[in-house]
Design a protein around this motif. Structure first.
Motif, mmCIF file in Angstrom:
data_model
loop_
_atom_site.group_PDB
_atom_site.id
_atom_site.type_symbol
_atom_site.label_atom_id
_atom_site.label_comp_id
_atom_site.label_asym_id
_atom_site.label_seq_id
_atom_site.Cartn_x
_atom_site.Cartn_y
_atom_site.Cartn_z
ATOM 1 N N ARG A 38 0.859 -1.183 0.000
ATOM 2 C CA ARG A 38 0.000 0.000 0.000
ATOM 3 C C ARG A 38 0.885 1.218 0.000
ATOM 4 N NH1 ARG A 38 -5.053 1.206 4.006
ATOM 5 N NH2 ARG A 38 -5.682 3.108 2.965
ATOM 6 N N HIS A 39 0.616 2.115 -0.913
ATOM 7 C CA HIS A 39 1.397 3.339 -1.029
ATOM 8 C C HIS A 39 0.628 4.477 -0.373
ATOM 9 C CE1 HIS A 39 2.900 7.000 -2.959
ATOM 10 N NE2 HIS A 39 4.038 6.356 -2.972
ATOM 11 N N PHE A 40 1.254 5.114 0.579
ATOM 12 C CA PHE A 40 0.630 6.262 1.237
ATOM 13 C C PHE A 40 1.188 7.537 0.618
ATOM 14 C CE2 PHE A 40 0.393 2.914 4.424
ATOM 15 C CZ PHE A 40 -0.951 2.974 4.745
ATOM 16 N N GLY A 41 0.320 8.449 0.289
ATOM 17 C CA GLY A 41 0.797 9.729 -0.220
ATOM 18 C C GLY A 41 0.344 9.928 -1.561
#
Length: 41
Positions: A38-41
């Motif tokens: 999961r990529h945050f941002g």
């Protein structure tokens, strides 16, 4: 917690060409390891 693999099998993900494929094809012929990032941002 053990995942319910039969319930996950029909869900689709995108392959390298952007086509939707059932995720169950990953472990149809051999064991598989699935990693969810999961990529945050």
């Amino acid at each position: 917690m053990t995942p319910n693999l039969p319930a996950l099998a029909p869900l689709t993900v995108l392959d390298e060409q952007g086509r939707a494929v059932p995720i169950g094809t990953a472990w149809r012929d051999a064991p598989a390891v699935l990693v969810w990032l999961r990529h945050f941002g």
